[in-house]
Design an enzyme around this catalytic site. Sequence first.
Site, short mmCIF file in Angstrom:
data_model
loop_
_atom_site.label_atom_id
_atom_site.label_comp_id
_atom_site.label_asym_id
_atom_site.label_seq_id
_atom_site.Cartn_x
_atom_site.Cartn_y
_atom_site.Cartn_z
N SER A 129 0.84 -1.19 0.00
CA SER A 129 0.00 0.00 0.00
C SER A 129 0.88 1.24 0.00
O SER A 129 2.03 1.20 0.46
CB SER A 129 -0.89 0.01 1.25
OG SER A 129 -1.55 1.26 1.39
N TYR A 142 -2.71 -0.59 10.32
CA TYR A 142 -2.62 -0.99 8.91
C TYR A 142 -1.30 -0.51 8.31
O TYR A 142 -0.58 -1.26 7.66
CB TYR A 142 -3.80 -0.40 8.14
CG TYR A 142 -3.84 -0.75 6.68
CD1 TYR A 142 -4.33 -1.98 6.25
CD2 TYR A 142 -3.42 0.16 5.72
CE1 TYR A 142 -4.38 -2.29 4.90
CE2 TYR A 142 -3.46 -0.15 4.38
CZ TYR A 142 -3.95 -1.37 3.97
OH TYR A 142 -3.99 -1.68 2.64
#
Length: 237
Positions: A129, A142
């Site tokens: 990501s 995350y």
Amino acid sequence: MVGASSGIGLGAAVALAEAGAKVTLAARSLDRLSPVAEALHDAGFQADVLELDIQDLEGTEQTIASREPFDVLVNSAGLARHGPALETTVADFDAVVGINLRGAYFLTRAVARKLIEAGKPGSLINISSQMAHVSGIDRVVYSATKHAIEGFTKGMAIEWGKHGIRVNTICPTFIRTPLTEQTLANPERVEWILSKIKLGRLGEIEDVMGPVTFLASDASAMITGTALMVDGGWTAG
């Protein structure tokens, strides 16, 4: 192709099938994979299915060891439980780390071990990501897991380069998938996201399909230990 039942994983499976690969669709539930495999077969592509829960480390090791070596790994399995850092529960922390980091690490290792035993090269790709290079609102855990993926990618690339095994990540921005539905339903969050993406639009699954094909192929034969940013310029400034 882990996490192939929807979203980026499904897009990656289609991309590689279109490039001529025989794809193995892996996820926790065969019920969700079978229709995908059937659709690929109907389109003239080669695909089979594999029930795999990367949270089950022993089961993952045994399953990968029992198969022929995979030339390419694309791991798109992921979990997000967003919220303020002060409200993070241990259960949520462990769940996100268990899939995004622990599961990804040992899955990648299992595929590499099989390749090394067979004396074969390979390309191992984890879907990371942009949050592996920055962070964002309510994304502390995350982001931490994605930063960690970048770390083990570099280490594995260093160790396994002598075997011809390349290890890389793809780092998308916000892509329209089931995983991002909740965030993209919030107009204020969408406004913030678009203010960060220099190209001025959200990402689509198709935006990741080309990078997956590139890293899986010999076109990227000299690329390892790195992150391919698919972020519309978010992390550029």
